[in-house]
Design a protein around this motif. Structure first.
Motif, short mmCIF file in Angstrom:
data_model
loop_
_atom_site.label_atom_id
_atom_site.label_comp_id
_atom_site.label_asym_id
_atom_site.label_seq_id
_atom_site.Cartn_x
_atom_site.Cartn_y
_atom_site.Cartn_z
N GLU A 244 0.83 -1.20 0.00
CA GLU A 244 0.00 0.00 0.00
C GLU A 244 0.87 1.25 0.00
N ALA A 245 1.95 1.22 0.78
CA ALA A 245 2.86 2.36 0.81
C ALA A 245 3.53 2.56 -0.55
N GLU A 247 2.28 1.83 -3.40
CA GLU A 247 1.27 2.40 -4.29
C GLU A 247 1.18 3.91 -4.10
N LYS A 248 1.26 4.35 -2.85
CA LYS A 248 1.20 5.78 -2.56
C LYS A 248 2.46 6.49 -3.06
N ALA A 251 2.38 7.13 -6.78
CA ALA A 251 1.47 8.20 -7.19
C ALA A 251 2.05 9.60 -6.99
N ARG A 252 3.17 9.71 -6.29
CA ARG A 252 3.79 11.01 -6.05
C ARG A 252 4.45 11.54 -7.34
N ASN A 360 0.10 5.13 5.26
CA ASN A 360 0.37 6.56 5.16
C ASN A 360 1.58 6.94 6.00
N CYS A 363 4.77 5.61 4.37
CA CYS A 363 5.11 6.42 3.20
C CYS A 363 5.70 7.77 3.63
N ASP A 364 5.04 8.43 4.58
CA ASP A 364 5.51 9.74 5.06
C ASP A 364 6.90 9.63 5.68
#
Length: 408
Positions: A244-245, A247-248, A251-252, A360, A363-364
């Motif tokens: 999931e991370a 995928e995020k 998208a950046r 999230n 990813c952050d």
């Protein structure tokens, strides 16, 4: 002193129990003691016997002065509770049958994660009339409940009673975490016989090095900021969060800068690979398990190491051993595990603690480490300094003092 160590994981397997046992036993031999290990044919995690070995009743070898006796066991991949229990129990029986042929033993050690090996150690020590030590690496069967591998049942209740019986009967319990020690004390086990010897790192093997140029070219990592997970891909690890991370990150606007490596095998790997393919995650690279000598090459590729477990109360009590390998290599960590291990990350200042199963936050944290060179370098320096506090050689000597105190 002659130490008999029973374990169903041992090199050339590369998981945490195998590494800890080998590195401890090697140090005990260097200290002048005789060590015999009874184990099975190497097969973890795929459930396939390694090249050069056979699954037979008795085979011996010597590794760094350690006498290694390998016995037959029912070998299966890490899939299915019943098959795993048959695997554990077959080793318990064969280790018990093999141990009488090991003469002049002064102390017996049985190590978890599963405690059927400790059952064998209890029986063998009784036959030889010597003390025995339960090395506690996991609160099993509580971990079965935590990952949902088995429904609540009378069988689990019976296993828990057996677990407590073994703790009471052991002459000493060596726990890998303070939280495990507190758990046992809270369940009525004598605090005086429980010692804590945490996991650690062989700093002669895991130390800073340049990225492996050959692997960088082979995996297309030139100019990329690389995060990675190295270890078992099992039910306990919730590695879907890493996808999931990924995928995020993809998208950046700067998403092509990032790559995620997942190295290892386990019950969930095939499904994870299917999920990544379905989501077209070309920023995720899957690598099969490699030898202990090779794994350091892959560690060298990582700018950041990800440590992750499911979000459950039990896992607040564990300390993943890969944390110390990251520190030895000087690799900052994104730590998706709450509890005692998170406290080490914060105390030593070696990375960012994220909420487990929070893509999230993962990813952050990764982006923050990529975009803040000063913070990154601070974590890197702290990791190298902190690794000295978890030197496997010293930890092996600490456990040896426990064994020596039991010698009659």
């Amino acid at each position: 002193m002659h130490i008999l160590f029973l374990t169903d994981n041992f090199p050339p397997e590369v998981n945490a129990p195998a590494s800890r046992t080998f590195e401890h036993c090697r140090e005990w031999v260097r200290a002048g003691h005789k060590v015999t290990v009874v184990t099975c044919a190497p097969n973890f995690p795929k459930g396939k016997v390694f090249d050069g070995y056979r699954n037979r009743a008795w085979q011996t070898e010597e590794m760094d002065g350690i006498r290694v006796i390998r016995v037959w066991s029912y070998i299966t991949a890490n899939e299915g509770f019943v098959k795993r229990i048959l695997d554990y129990q077959s080793f318990m029986v064969m280790a018990t049958l093999a141990s009488p042929f090991v003469r002049g033993v002064d102390v017996v050690v049985g190590t978890s994660p599963q405690f059927f090996t400790a059952c064998a150690a209890y029986v063998v020590a009784g036959m030889k009339r010597v003390p025995w030590v339960f090395e506690l690496r996991d609160l099993w069967p509580e971990s079965i409940r935590a990952v949902g591998a088995m429904k609540e049942s009378k069988a689990l209740d019976w296993l828990e009673k057996l677990e407590l019986f073994l703790y009471r009967k052991a002459n000493a319990v060596v726990s890998v975490t303070n939280a495990f020690r507190d758990n046992l004390i809270g369940r009525g086990i004598d605090a005086d016989k429980i010692q804590v010897v945490t996991n650690g790192v062989d700093i002669s093997r895991f130390n800073p090095r340049e990225k492996d140029a050959e692997l960088v070219r082979e995996l297309g990592l030139d100019g990329k900021f690389v995060a990675g997970y190295i270890g078992t891909h099992g039910m306990a690890h919730a590695l879907e969060t890493l996808l999931e991370a990924a995928e995020k990150l993809k998208a950046r606007p700067d998403g092509d800068r990032y790559r995620l490596i997942l190295l290892g095998d386990g019950a969930r790997k095939a499904d994870l690979m299917q999920q990544a393919k379905a989501k077209n995650l070309d920023n995720v690279i899957f690598v099969d398990s490699v030898s202990k000598d090779e794994v350091v090459r892959y560690w060298s590729l990582l700018d950041v190491a990800i440590i992750h477990l499911r979000k459950t109360e039990l896992f607040t009590t564990v300390i993943p051993s890969k944390l110390f390998e990251c520190m030895g290599m000087g690799i900052p960590v994104l730590h998706g595990v709450a509890g005692e291990s998170a406290a080490i990350v914060e105390k030593e200042g070696v990375g960012i603690v994220c909420e487990p199963e929070n893509a999230n936050a993962l990813c952050d944290g990764l982006v923050k480490l990529a975009e803040d060179p000063a913070l990154y370098e601070q974590y890197r320096s702290n990791a190298l300094a902190g690794a000295k506090n978890y030197d496997r050689s010293e930890l092996a000597r600490k456990m040896l003092r426990v064994l020596e105190s039991l010698r009659k």
